[in-house]
Design a protein around this motif. Structure first.
Motif, PDB file in Angstrom:
ATOM      1  N   ALA A  49     -38.234   8.821 -17.222  1.00 19.68           N
ATOM      2  CA  ALA A  49     -38.141   8.419 -18.626  1.00 19.68           C
ATOM      3  C   ALA A  49     -37.226   9.359 -19.410  1.00 19.68           C
ATOM      4  N   HIS A  50     -37.328  10.656 -19.131  1.00 20.13           N
ATOM      5  CA  HIS A  50     -36.456  11.613 -19.820  1.00 20.13           C
ATOM      6  C   HIS A  50     -34.992  11.363 -19.479  1.00 20.13           C
ATOM      7  N   VAL A  51     -34.727  11.123 -18.193  1.00 20.40           N
ATOM      8  CA  VAL A  51     -33.348  10.915 -17.764  1.00 20.40           C
ATOM      9  C   VAL A  51     -32.811   9.590 -18.309  1.00 20.40           C
ATOM     10  N   ALA A  55     -29.524  10.420 -20.380  1.00 24.83           N
ATOM     11  CA  ALA A  55     -28.304   9.998 -19.691  1.00 24.83           C
ATOM     12  C   ALA A  55     -27.918   8.564 -20.039  1.00 24.83           C
ATOM     13  N   SER A  56     -28.478   8.030 -21.102  1.00 21.68           N
ATOM     14  CA  SER A  56     -28.117   6.667 -21.521  1.00 21.68           C
ATOM     15  C   SER A  56     -26.726   6.650 -22.133  1.00 21.68           C
ATOM     16  N   ASP A  57     -26.106   5.489 -22.169  1.00 21.48           N
ATOM     17  CA  ASP A  57     -24.792   5.365 -22.797  1.00 21.48           C
ATOM     18  C   ASP A  57     -24.838   5.734 -24.273  1.00 21.48           C
ATOM     19  N   ASN A 349     -22.188  10.323 -18.207  1.00 22.44           N
ATOM     20  CA  ASN A 349     -23.592  10.358 -18.618  1.00 22.44           C
ATOM     21  C   ASN A 349     -24.324  11.637 -18.234  1.00 22.44           C
ATOM     22  N   GLY A 350     -23.955  12.249 -17.106  1.00 24.87           N
ATOM     23  CA  GLY A 350     -24.604  13.495 -16.717  1.00 24.87           C
ATOM     24  C   GLY A 350     -26.076  13.334 -16.381  1.00 24.87           C
ATOM     25  N   ALA A 351     -26.404  12.361 -15.547  1.00 24.29           N
ATOM     26  CA  ALA A 351     -27.808  12.158 -15.167  1.00 24.29           C
ATOM     27  C   ALA A 351     -28.321  13.321 -14.326  1.00 24.29           C
ATOM     28  N   MET A 352     -27.602  13.619 -13.259  1.00 24.35           N
ATOM     29  CA  MET A 352     -28.008  14.733 -12.415  1.00 24.35           C
ATOM     30  C   MET A 352     -27.613  16.058 -13.071  1.00 24.35           C
ATOM     31  N   ASP A 353     -26.492  16.051 -13.778  1.00 22.72           N
ATOM     32  CA  ASP A 353     -25.917  17.258 -14.377  1.00 22.72           C
ATOM     33  C   ASP A 353     -25.858  17.105 -15.895  1.00 22.72           C
ATOM     34  N   ASN A 354     -26.897  17.417 -16.689  1.00 26.17           N
ATOM     35  CA  ASN A 354     -28.069  18.084 -16.171  1.00 26.17           C
ATOM     36  C   ASN A 354     -29.316  17.512 -16.837  1.00 26.17           C
ATOM     37  N   ALA A 355     -29.287  16.175 -17.094  1.00 24.46           N
ATOM     38  CA  ALA A 355     -30.500  15.545 -17.612  1.00 24.46           C
ATOM     39  C   ALA A 355     -31.665  15.765 -16.657  1.00 24.46           C
ATOM     40  N   ILE A 507     -27.897   6.911 -14.449  1.00 21.19           N
ATOM     41  CA  ILE A 507     -29.247   6.515 -14.026  1.00 21.19           C
ATOM     42  C   ILE A 507     -29.212   5.385 -13.001  1.00 21.19           C
ATOM     43  N   GLY A 508     -28.113   4.616 -12.967  1.00 20.26           N
ATOM     44  CA  GLY A 508     -28.018   3.513 -12.014  1.00 20.26           C
ATOM     45  C   GLY A 508     -27.718   3.937 -10.597  1.00 20.26           C
ATOM     46  N   ASN A 509     -27.524   5.222 -10.341  1.00 21.73           N
ATOM     47  CA  ASN A 509     -27.258   5.714  -8.990  1.00 21.73           C
ATOM     48  C   ASN A 509     -28.407   5.303  -8.065  1.00 21.73           C
ATOM     49  N   PRO A 510     -28.149   4.417  -7.087  1.00 19.96           N
ATOM     50  CA  PRO A 510     -29.241   3.913  -6.234  1.00 19.96           C
ATOM     51  C   PRO A 510     -29.806   4.959  -5.289  1.00 19.96           C
ATOM     52  N   GLU A 511     -29.121   6.106  -5.150  1.00 20.58           N
ATOM     53  CA  GLU A 511     -29.588   7.117  -4.202  1.00 20.58           C
ATOM     54  C   GLU A 511     -30.654   8.042  -4.782  1.00 20.58           C
TER      55      GLU A 511
END
Length: 556
Positions: A49-51, A55-57, A349-355, A507-511
């Motif tokens: 939920a935080h990410v 990391a939303s548009d 978006n920076g989902a992994m880096d660093n949300a 966030i859409g990264n399927p991995e």
């Protein structure tokens, strides 16, 4: 994670390209939305939920100093409140205001070398490129010149590149980079131009110039640098509104090409020997005082924008230890918007880096709350701004902490945890330098995770994220990642090659494997809990380079 990581991509590219070539066909937007919104167990859903938000548009990459970053900071503050943290920012707030100062050369400036009655004006773009000075709008220096090799002073290695020369009141010239002979972390430290300028400042230098090396001249011609000479750079502003420099009063004036350096040092017999030594890869280069003087005139454009660190704290419960503070950090900013990818996406978006690191920090705070057992030491949760600009928010806090600096006993940093695989170990950069290494090993063992080795020691990651700013204040620190055992190395390489600092880090990264995110949080909670509850505060190993250099607890 700062963009210096890109260097590591060179060796990874062939494998990554092969993986991309065999990747399954892209799913439709509807399929992506369905997968992203699929229900998860509560602990995984809480992290996700935080990410989803950060990391939303709508956050447009959370660039430091933007309105979107400010919204993200308010979100983190609200989550701290929900987790039961007390405000630890400015004036009873969760926010610590950080005055970010952007600066760049306002014009091409002038650089003139003089010997006796003969003056040579260096050519912009061919001989020199000017630097901006965040401390002043106008810089005028006319002084003698000292050549100081690589600009390194390292008593542990019996090395002093200033031996036999007096730099007081002079312009110090040194080669960029660092020679061999140091371990990866120390070489990265010595290769920093900011650290070299700080050494020059201690020697009384009026300013520094950075010299191209024979190797860099072959690999990347000086002329290419003209594309970026006037880009904005960033630091933080002091109480007078001037930019902070690690080398206060000793600005970096310019970069000189080999051709420019040859004009400056043309008649100094030590110059030819220095160039020959560096070209041959010799680590030691003999310093000399030049017979020339250098006149430099620079103008700097400066502007300030406010951003904020977000700080919350759990007060300690032990009367003897509660004033000591363990600081847990993660950077909240990313790189904003930029060049469009093949799909036309311009939002990084920076989902992994660093949300992901921020989500881990928030959920770690909730673990303390839900344990029902307050820590013996106080634990601060600190989301910092402008990491991507040069570790600026962390540097500001380290110089202007909202708790007594002498009471900060440790820093644990979370930056870009890649959770696309089932990790078998964790990497703690800097663990071997202090007793935090043993703490990490014991704590991770309780959750079934071992401690792995630094996969890329030559990259010197220990000096490339926010914890380094705490190290520079003498505070034992570690930087944590999921490890590279098993499938980890391949998965991490794939992320670097296809998503790092790209719009596809979203966030859409399927991995993404949210169960692994929960494991990462549990391991970090175990580490923070042990540090907070231990009888003894963390200490540097005796004689450790960084502990000794920055007068850290236990090093001497």
């Amino acid at each position: 994670m700062r963009s210096t990581l890109a260097v590591a991509l060179i060796a990874l590219t062939p494998a990554v390209l092969a993986q991309e070539a065999t990747a399954p066909a892209a799913e439709s937007a509807a399929e992506t939305l369905k997968r992203v919104n699929a229900p998860l167990p509560p602990a995984q859903a809480a992290m996700k939920a935080h990410v989803l938000f950060l990391a939303s548009d709508a956050m447009r990459g959370r660039d430091a100093g933007t309105q979107e970053y400010d919204i993200a900071a308010q979100y983190v503050a609200s989550q701290y409140y929900a987790a039961g943290l007390r405000p630890a920012g400015d004036g009873g707030s969760y926010l610590q205001q950080v005055p970010l100062l952007s600066f760049r050369p306002a014009d091409k400036g002038t650089v003139t070398a003089t010997r006796g009655d003969t003056s040579v004006t260096l050519e912009f773009g061919e001989d020199y490129l000017p630097a901006g000075n965040p401390e002043a709008a106008s810089t005028l220096i006319d002084a003698g010149v000292v050549f100081a090799g690589y600009g390194i002073v390292a008593p542990q290695y019996q090395r002093d590149d200033y031996r036999g020369v007096d730099a007081k009141g002079k312009v110090v010239a040194f080669f960029a980079g660092a020679p061999g002979g140091f371990d990866g972390e120390e070489r990265a430290h010595f290769g920093s131009n900011a650290n070299k300028a700080a050494i020059a400042a201690k020697k009384g230098a009026a300013g520094v110039i950075i010299l191209e090396t024979p190797t860099s001249a072959r690999v990347r011609p000086f002329s290419r640098l003209t594309d970026s000479w006037d880009e904005w750079r960033m630091t933080w502003a002091d109480a007078e509104g001037n930019g902070h420099l690690p080398a206060k009063g000793t600005p970096t004036l310019a970069s000189l090409s080999m051709a420019g350096a040859a004009k400056l040092f043309a008649r100094d017999k030590g110059w030819a020997a220095a160039v020959k030594a560096v070209a041959a890869g010799k680590p030691q280069v003999k310093p000399f005082a030049s017979a020339a003087t250098l006149a430099v005139a620079l103008k700097t454009e400066r502007k300030t924008v406010m951003s904020s660190n977000v700080a919350g704290i759990i007060p300690g419960s032990d009367p003897a230890l509660k004033d000591e503070v363990v600081v847990l950090t993660a950077h909240l900013d990313h790189v904003g918007t930029g060049k469009a990818d093949a799909k036309g996406d311009t939002i990084y978006n920076g989902a992994m880096d660093n949300a992901m690191g921020i989500a881990s920090l928030i959920e770690e705070a909730k673990r303390f709350r839900d344990s029902g057992k307050p820590p013996r030491r106080s634990v601060m949760f600190l989301a910092v701004t402008a990491e991507e600009k040069g570790l600026i928010g962390a540097d500001y806090f380290a110089h202007n902490p909202t708790v007594p600096k002498g009471k900060i006993v440790a820093n644990v940093n979370l930056d870009m945890p890649v959770i696309t695989y089932e990790f078998e170990d964790m990497i703690a950069f800097g663990a071997a330098r202090s007793t935090l290494g043993e703490t990490v090993a014991r704590a991770t063992a309780t959750v079934g995770v071992g401690v792995g080795q630094d996969p890329m020691p030559e990259q010197g990651f220990f000096v490339r994220s926010d914890h380094y700013r705490f190290v520079q204040q003498g505070i034992p620190s570690v930087f944590l990642w999921p490890g590279m055992a098993g499938v980890g190395k391949e998965a991490f390489s794939r992320f670097l090659g296809t998503r790092y600092h790209r719009p596809s880090d979203e966030i859409g990264n399927p991995e993404i494997k949210w169960d692994q995110g929960v494991r990462f949080i549990e391991a970090n909670y175990a580490i923070a809990r042990e540090i907070a509850d231990a009888d003894q505060r963390p200490a540097w190993k005796k004689g450790d380079f960084f502990g000794t250099l920055y007068d850290g607890y236990g090093a001497k």
